[in-house]
Design an enzyme around this catalytic site. Structure first.
Site, PDB file in Angstrom:
ATOM      1  N   ARG A   1       4.493   3.112   9.106  1.00 30.01           N
ATOM      2  CA  ARG A   1       3.612   1.908   8.903  1.00 30.01           C
ATOM      3  C   ARG A   1       3.282   1.372  10.176  1.00 30.01           C
ATOM      4  NH1 ARG A   1       5.866  -3.270   5.523  1.00 30.01           N
ATOM      5  NH2 ARG A   1       6.795  -3.409   7.376  1.00 30.01           N
TER       6      ARG A   1
ATOM      7  N   MET B   1      -6.058 -17.814 -17.210  1.00 29.05           N
ATOM      8  CA  MET B   1      -6.337 -18.181 -15.854  1.00 29.05           C
ATOM      9  C   MET B   1      -5.586 -19.428 -15.344  1.00 29.05           C
ATOM     10  SD  MET B   1      -9.810 -18.788 -13.693  1.00 29.05           S
ATOM     11  CE  MET B   1     -10.760 -17.315 -14.148  1.00 29.05           C
TER      12      MET B   1
ATOM     13  N   TYR C   1      -6.518 -16.045 -26.085  1.00 31.13           N
ATOM     14  CA  TYR C   1      -7.137 -14.856 -26.124  1.00 31.13           C
ATOM     15  C   TYR C   1      -6.842 -13.586 -26.751  1.00 31.13           C
ATOM     16  CZ  TYR C   1      -9.889 -17.273 -22.166  1.00 31.13           C
ATOM     17  OH  TYR C   1     -10.824 -17.712 -21.697  1.00 31.13           O
TER      18      TYR C   1
ATOM     19  N   LYS D   1       6.149 -15.114   7.873  1.00 35.48           N
ATOM     20  CA  LYS D   1       4.766 -14.603   7.507  1.00 35.48           C
ATOM     21  C   LYS D   1       4.564 -15.081   5.949  1.00 35.48           C
ATOM     22  CE  LYS D   1       6.881 -10.023   6.107  1.00 35.48           C
ATOM     23  NZ  LYS D   1       7.335  -8.717   6.309  1.00 35.48           N
TER      24      LYS D   1
END
Ligand SMILES: *Cc1c(COP(=O)(O)O)cnc(C)c1O
Length: 349
Positions: free
Chosen positions: A130, A292, A244, A35
């Site tokens: 679940r 990022m 930053y 998955k």
């Protein structure tokens, strides 16, 4: 090259599948859970390598993932859908020969009415709350469902990575009680359940994370290497800051390397000022905030500027990086972003 290189060792994945296969008795089938794009590593290549190693049954989360997987594998191997048969899935399930694990009476009705005669399995809830049917629900429909011929009955352990947790035994006893005498093949164990021992194996096991080298399968062969290219260096004077919010300040003159890769690539901000990158076997501290697209690293002690620094590799595996980030290996793997160049290693036997 401006992006990181994610090297996936397909031979190691095959070796891990064989090792988990050997961990259970010979009559037990070992499936493979692929998955979430094979835990972020690329389902097409990974699933084909697993099929070549001998896996004949695969599990994915959704019918859409099953459709993608069927294209890679072709007809033959069984593809099980953990989320079951949802509204809108019927054509895909029927056309591509997918096998849903039906989780509720609604799903059972949808499947038997929409695709009469098509294969299916059943998922039972033994305490995780679940997916799957609970005891009373199952008792009510079992005679009728068993008549329709399910291929597999399964449940999932909530705490299999904690061998001493009494929840494991409780789920085992309940699963036995709910499935004894059905004559249908049964499955309870994922990677953690396999390691709990043969009582948990039943007829089929469903390892995922262990195939990809992750805990709790501590004997796994490492699968992933993530190398980030150095795209610039800076000489930082004592008293200057890096990144930053002035996230790091130099006490001494420092040489920093800026590498390509950041939180958009699954290297989260929790790693700021904490993680280590590696030049071969030499550790280099990550300094300042992860941004990022970029990470800054102290390389003052290196004799020369390397082309790449490893953030996952022989000296720091997926689980070790996860620990620094305050998460689990599963999340590190499945967060590895689409920007990396994925490179597959496979030595011909
Ligand atoms: C994800 C999943 C697995 C595989 O679990 P691992 O811990 O990765 O081995 C098996 N069964 C179910 C129901 C799952 O959701």
């Amino acid at each position: 090259m401006g992006t990181g290189v994610l090297t996936v060792d397909l031979n190691a994945i095959a070796a891990n599948w064989r090792a988990l296969d050997r961990a259970s008795a010979s009559g037990v089938q070992t499936a493979a859970v692929v998955k979430a794009d094979a835990y972020g590593l690329g389902v097409a290549r990974v699933a084909r390598a697993l099929a070549a190693a001998g896996a004949r049954r695969f599990f994915v989360a959704t019918a859409e993932e099953g459709a993608t997987l069927r294209q890679s594998l072709g007809p033959g191997p069984q593809i099980n859908i953990l989320s079951g048969h949802l509204a809108g899935d019927t054509d895909m399930i029927g056309d591509l020969d997918l096998t849903p694990m039906l989780n509720s009476i609604d799903q059972i009705t949808r499947h038997l009415e929409g695709l009469p005669g098509a294969g299916f399995g059943i998922q039972l809830d033994t305490g995780m709350n679940r997916l799957g049917m609970k005891e009373l629900e199952w008792e009510a429909v079992a005679p009728f469902v068993l008549d329709a011929g399910p291929e597999l009955i399964m449940s999932h352990l909530a705490c299999a990575d904690e061998p001493d947790n009494p929840m494991n035994h409780g789920q085992l006893i309940l699963f036995q009680a709910m499935t004894e005498g059905t004559g249908v093949p049964r499955s309870l164990a994922a990677t953690g359940g396999i390691l709990l021992g043969p009582k948990y194996h039943f007829d089929l096991t469903r390892p995922g994370v262990g195939l990809y080298g992750g805990a709790p399968f501590t004997g796994a062969a490492p699968v992933v290497r993530l190398s980030l290219p150095v795209i610039q260096t800076h000489e930082v004077n004592a008293g200057e800051t890096v990144g930053y919010a002035q996230g790091w300040m130099a006490d001494l003159p420092t040489i920093t390397a800026t590498v390509s890769g950041g939180y958009a690539d699954g290297l989260g901000r929790a790693l700021s000022n904490k993680a280590t990158l590696w030049d071969g076997d030499t550790p280099c501290p990550l300094i300042g905030r992860v941004s990022m697209d970029l990470i800054t690293v102290d390389i003052t002690h290196l004799p020369q500027v390397p082309d790449y620094l490893d953030i996952i590799g022989p000296y720091q595996g997926v689980d070790q990086l996860a620990e620094v980030a305050g998460t689990i290996g599963y999340e590190i793997l499945t967060s590895l972003g689409p920007r990396y160049r994925r490179q597959y290693r496979k030595e011909e036997a």
